[in-house]
Design an enzyme around this catalytic site. Sequence first.
Site, PDB file in Angstrom:
ATOM      1  N   TYR A 292      16.013  37.626 -50.204  1.00 30.79           N
ATOM      2  CA  TYR A 292      16.110  38.479 -48.805  1.00 30.79           C
ATOM      3  C   TYR A 292      17.256  37.650 -47.987  1.00 30.79           C
ATOM      4  O   TYR A 292      18.145  38.135 -47.643  1.00 30.79           O
ATOM      5  CB  TYR A 292      14.681  38.498 -48.031  1.00 30.79           C
ATOM      6  CG  TYR A 292      14.830  39.101 -46.751  1.00 30.79           C
ATOM      7  CD1 TYR A 292      15.030  40.511 -46.931  1.00 30.79           C
ATOM      8  CD2 TYR A 292      14.770  38.608 -45.391  1.00 30.79           C
ATOM      9  CE1 TYR A 292      14.962  41.143 -45.589  1.00 30.79           C
ATOM     10  CE2 TYR A 292      14.711  39.127 -44.289  1.00 30.79           C
ATOM     11  CZ  TYR A 292      14.737  40.430 -44.263  1.00 30.79           C
ATOM     12  OH  TYR A 292      15.031  41.214 -43.168  1.00 30.79           O
TER      13      TYR A 292
ATOM     14  N   SER B  75       1.248  43.421 -37.647  1.00 29.21           N
ATOM     15  CA  SER B  75       0.319  44.791 -38.269  1.00 29.21           C
ATOM     16  C   SER B  75      -0.721  44.329 -38.755  1.00 29.21           C
ATOM     17  O   SER B  75      -1.930  44.767 -38.764  1.00 29.21           O
ATOM     18  CB  SER B  75       1.518  45.346 -38.986  1.00 29.21           C
ATOM     19  OG  SER B  75       2.235  44.511 -39.764  1.00 29.21           O
TER      20      SER B  75
ATOM     21  N   GLN C 154       2.984  27.051 -36.337  1.00 24.82           N
ATOM     22  CA  GLN C 154       4.151  27.691 -36.576  1.00 24.82           C
ATOM     23  C   GLN C 154       4.548  28.998 -35.548  1.00 24.82           C
ATOM     24  O   GLN C 154       3.298  29.359 -34.968  1.00 24.82           O
ATOM     25  CB  GLN C 154       4.537  28.415 -37.892  1.00 24.82           C
ATOM     26  CG  GLN C 154       3.977  29.580 -38.337  1.00 24.82           C
ATOM     27  CD  GLN C 154       2.421  29.387 -38.686  1.00 24.82           C
ATOM     28  OE1 GLN C 154       1.528  28.659 -38.505  1.00 24.82           O
ATOM     29  NE2 GLN C 154       1.981  30.298 -39.686  1.00 24.82           N
TER      30      GLN C 154
ATOM     31  N   GLN D 196       9.378  27.449 -37.295  1.00 21.87           N
ATOM     32  CA  GLN D 196       9.751  27.924 -35.750  1.00 21.87           C
ATOM     33  C   GLN D 196      10.761  28.710 -35.826  1.00 21.87           C
ATOM     34  O   GLN D 196      11.636  28.949 -36.451  1.00 21.87           O
ATOM     35  CB  GLN D 196       9.990  26.857 -34.774  1.00 21.87           C
ATOM     36  CG  GLN D 196      11.085  25.837 -35.403  1.00 21.87           C
ATOM     37  CD  GLN D 196      11.208  24.703 -34.375  1.00 21.87           C
ATOM     38  OE1 GLN D 196      10.398  24.410 -33.708  1.00 21.87           O
ATOM     39  NE2 GLN D 196      12.255  23.765 -34.769  1.00 21.87           N
TER      40      GLN D 196
HETATM   41  P1  NAD Z   1      11.103  48.822 -43.284  1.00 20.35           P
HETATM   42  O1  NAD Z   1      10.683  48.420 -44.605  1.00 20.35           O
HETATM   43  O2  NAD Z   1      10.149  49.608 -42.430  1.00 20.35           O
HETATM   44  O3  NAD Z   1      12.530  49.710 -43.499  1.00 20.35           O
HETATM   45  C1  NAD Z   1      13.330  49.705 -44.550  1.00 20.35           C
HETATM   46  C2  NAD Z   1      13.956  50.764 -44.819  1.00 20.35           C
HETATM   47  O4  NAD Z   1      14.750  50.931 -46.009  1.00 20.35           O
HETATM   48  C3  NAD Z   1      12.579  51.835 -45.594  1.00 20.35           C
HETATM   49  O5  NAD Z   1      12.637  53.092 -44.938  1.00 20.35           O
HETATM   50  C4  NAD Z   1      13.025  51.628 -46.783  1.00 20.35           C
HETATM   51  O6  NAD Z   1      12.503  52.968 -47.866  1.00 20.35           O
HETATM   52  C5  NAD Z   1      14.442  51.827 -47.257  1.00 20.35           C
HETATM   53  N1  NAD Z   1      15.069  51.317 -48.176  1.00 20.35           N
HETATM   54  C6  NAD Z   1      14.716  49.973 -49.079  1.00 20.35           C
HETATM   55  N2  NAD Z   1      15.525  50.118 -50.020  1.00 20.35           N
HETATM   56  C7  NAD Z   1      16.491  51.038 -49.998  1.00 20.35           C
HETATM   57  C8  NAD Z   1      17.356  51.124 -51.139  1.00 20.35           C
HETATM   58  N3  NAD Z   1      17.941  50.598 -51.802  1.00 20.35           N
HETATM   59  N4  NAD Z   1      18.042  52.664 -50.644  1.00 20.35           N
HETATM   60  C9  NAD Z   1      17.750  53.357 -49.546  1.00 20.35           C
HETATM   61  N5  NAD Z   1      16.759  52.905 -48.635  1.00 20.35           N
HETATM   62  C10 NAD Z   1      15.933  51.815 -48.807  1.00 20.35           C
HETATM   63  O7  NAD Z   1      11.896  47.781 -42.475  1.00 20.35           O
HETATM   64  P2  NAD Z   1      12.228  47.589 -40.914  1.00 20.35           P
HETATM   65  O8  NAD Z   1      11.413  46.624 -40.282  1.00 20.35           O
HETATM   66  O9  NAD Z   1      12.494  48.978 -40.295  1.00 20.35           O
HETATM   67  O10 NAD Z   1      13.679  47.030 -41.105  1.00 20.35           O
HETATM   68  C11 NAD Z   1      15.028  47.666 -41.010  1.00 20.35           C
HETATM   69  C12 NAD Z   1      16.109  46.570 -41.189  1.00 20.35           C
HETATM   70  O11 NAD Z   1      16.057  45.737 -40.311  1.00 20.35           O
HETATM   71  C13 NAD Z   1      16.174  45.943 -42.494  1.00 20.35           C
HETATM   72  O12 NAD Z   1      17.541  45.754 -43.121  1.00 20.35           O
HETATM   73  C14 NAD Z   1      15.675  44.550 -42.515  1.00 20.35           C
HETATM   74  O13 NAD Z   1      16.095  43.541 -43.164  1.00 20.35           O
HETATM   75  C15 NAD Z   1      16.016  44.458 -40.965  1.00 20.35           C
HETATM   76  N6  NAD Z   1      15.207  43.519 -40.108  1.00 20.35           N
HETATM   77  C16 NAD Z   1      13.983  43.926 -39.542  1.00 20.35           C
HETATM   78  C17 NAD Z   1      13.401  42.887 -38.812  1.00 20.35           C
HETATM   79  C18 NAD Z   1      12.133  43.232 -38.249  1.00 20.35           C
HETATM   80  O14 NAD Z   1      11.335  42.569 -37.715  1.00 20.35           O
HETATM   81  N7  NAD Z   1      11.562  44.471 -38.226  1.00 20.35           N
HETATM   82  C19 NAD Z   1      14.020  41.488 -38.503  1.00 20.35           C
HETATM   83  C20 NAD Z   1      15.198  41.324 -39.369  1.00 20.35           C
HETATM   84  C21 NAD Z   1      15.812  42.143 -39.761  1.00 20.35           C
HETATM   85  N1  UDP Z   2       1.146  34.995 -41.065  1.00 26.35           N
HETATM   86  C1  UDP Z   2       0.067  34.875 -40.712  1.00 26.35           C
HETATM   87  N2  UDP Z   2      -0.998  35.728 -41.151  1.00 26.35           N
HETATM   88  C2  UDP Z   2      -0.732  36.944 -41.668  1.00 26.35           C
HETATM   89  C3  UDP Z   2       0.704  37.034 -41.819  1.00 26.35           C
HETATM   90  C4  UDP Z   2       1.715  36.347 -41.425  1.00 26.35           C
HETATM   91  O1  UDP Z   2      -0.584  33.663 -40.022  1.00 26.35           O
HETATM   92  O2  UDP Z   2      -1.689  37.646 -41.899  1.00 26.35           O
HETATM   93  C5  UDP Z   2       2.211  34.092 -40.560  1.00 26.35           C
HETATM   94  C6  UDP Z   2       3.326  33.875 -41.402  1.00 26.35           C
HETATM   95  O3  UDP Z   2       2.935  32.803 -42.335  1.00 26.35           O
HETATM   96  C7  UDP Z   2       4.371  33.206 -40.629  1.00 26.35           C
HETATM   97  C8  UDP Z   2       4.269  34.213 -39.428  1.00 26.35           C
HETATM   98  O4  UDP Z   2       2.803  34.677 -39.307  1.00 26.35           O
HETATM   99  O5  UDP Z   2       4.301  32.131 -40.289  1.00 26.35           O
HETATM  100  C9  UDP Z   2       5.080  35.500 -39.356  1.00 26.35           C
HETATM  101  O6  UDP Z   2       5.096  36.080 -40.615  1.00 26.35           O
HETATM  102  P1  UDP Z   2       5.916  37.467 -41.030  1.00 26.35           P
HETATM  103  O7  UDP Z   2       5.711  37.698 -42.383  1.00 26.35           O
HETATM  104  O8  UDP Z   2       5.437  38.601 -40.027  1.00 26.35           O
HETATM  105  O9  UDP Z   2       7.202  37.200 -40.839  1.00 26.35           O
HETATM  106  P2  UDP Z   2       8.354  36.132 -41.095  1.00 26.35           P
HETATM  107  O10 UDP Z   2       7.612  35.132 -41.727  1.00 26.35           O
HETATM  108  O11 UDP Z   2       9.267  36.968 -41.934  1.00 26.35           O
HETATM  109  O12 UDP Z   2       9.153  35.564 -39.771  1.00 26.35           O
END
Ligand code: NAD
Ligand code: UDP
Length: 338
Positions: free
Chosen positions: A147, A191, A211, A278
């Site tokens: 990722y 979630s 964290q 962090q």
């Molecule tokens: P999500 O998993 O809900 O949405 C991703 C969407 O992309 C899904 O609908 C999935 O079916 C689609 N997808 C995956 N692979 C695909 C492919 N090869 N072709 C077409 N569609 C594809 O995730 P999200 O939280 O909505 O994230 C959306 C974007 O934002 C992502 O690029 C993610 O990396 C970025 N992002 C999200 C967060 C966050 O906190 N939600 C943080 C940082 C970056």
């Molecule tokens: N985390 C946790 N319990 C859970 C899911 C996640 O304590 O059931 C922690 C995880 O280890 C991380 C933080 O929450 O330190 C955020 O995790 P998430 O997967 O939401 O996002 P990311 O690590 O990609 O920021």
Amino acid sequence: MHLEKRVLVTGGAGFLGSHLCERLIAEGAHVICVDNFFTGEHRNLDAIRTHPRFELIRHDVCFPLYIECDEIYNLACPASPIHYQHDPVQTTKTSVSGAINMLGLAKRVKAKVFQASTSEVYGDPQIHPQPESYWGNVNPIGIRSCYDEGKRCAETLFFDYHRQHRLRIKVARIFNTYGPRMHPNDGRVVSSFVVQALSGKDITIFGDGTQTRSFCYVDDLIEGFVRLMESPDDIVGPMNLGNPHEFTIAALAEAVVELTNSSSRIIYRPLPQDDPRQRQPVITLAQETLGWQPAIQLRAGLEKTIAYFEKLLSAGNPRERAVPKSHHEVLAQTRGRA
Ligand code: NAD
Ligand code: UDP
């Protein structure tokens, strides 16, 4: 003849993508949502599915796409660790080949193109909080690397297309965002805690809970997306978008228990490999160039998120799988319906 702006949203059936599609429809755009439904859900599009300015295309961004559009928001990529680690090779391909295909499309049709990058490009940061100038501390061979490095390479491609082909690009580095339509079993912390609290299950803190993360409510983030896309062409990013209020994971667990009035116990589990200690964005750039900053506080955002999951769970819906579909299943469906 098209009078409305035609906007392509890849990953439009996902959590962030569906909110973005709704916002763009509300603003009068013609929205083309492209998704392979790996983690996206049809129900996320319920409010706009039949709208005359909305089109849905089942397609995998790893393959070229030939359509006409004025703007592209490239969001396609699974975002939660259990989803992106399920098929890590496909995750890297989605970020890298997906970026190449969307940049190629943007070049052909002269569209402006936005990349959903991530705070994960900073890895486990040694500088705190993180400004855009920080190059990051990323493990290139760990379980999060598919990722993190995929997104870093996508940024490289965006900036090379910008320098080499004068493409109009917008790169946003998104920090942890939460809200309605997160996947109930995606393992992300908000979630997970809300679903655990509402179903009376133990709340699982990984590590000791010290964290930190900074949580942005989805509506605030989408406002930032739209402002960045509409900004002058010389504003290309990368630009941090997130809420600078930092919370420990333990404090988040306590807030969720309190707001759900849950009797769930808080339990502790081992910290996953390469879990960043962090994370907190410096958002001065977004504040100064876009006049943007988050407006929704964590408790208010959590209340809306809890209400969404309460409704989802009480409908007995859905019988979700943690990892919804295998990549082969998704690919077969995508090709079958193309
Ligand atoms: P999500 O998993 O809900 O949405 C991703 C969407 O992309 C899904 O609908 C999935 O079916 C689609 N997808 C995956 N692979 C695909 C492919 N090869 N072709 C077409 N569609 C594809 O995730 P999200 O939280 O909505 O994230 C959306 C974007 O934002 C992502 O690029 C993610 O990396 C970025 N992002 C999200 C967060 C966050 O906190 N939600 C943080 C940082 C970056
Ligand atoms: N985390 C946790 N319990 C859970 C899911 C996640 O304590 O059931 C922690 C995880 O280890 C991380 C933080 O929450 O330190 C955020 O995790 P998430 O997967 O939401 O996002 P990311 O690590 O990609 O920021």
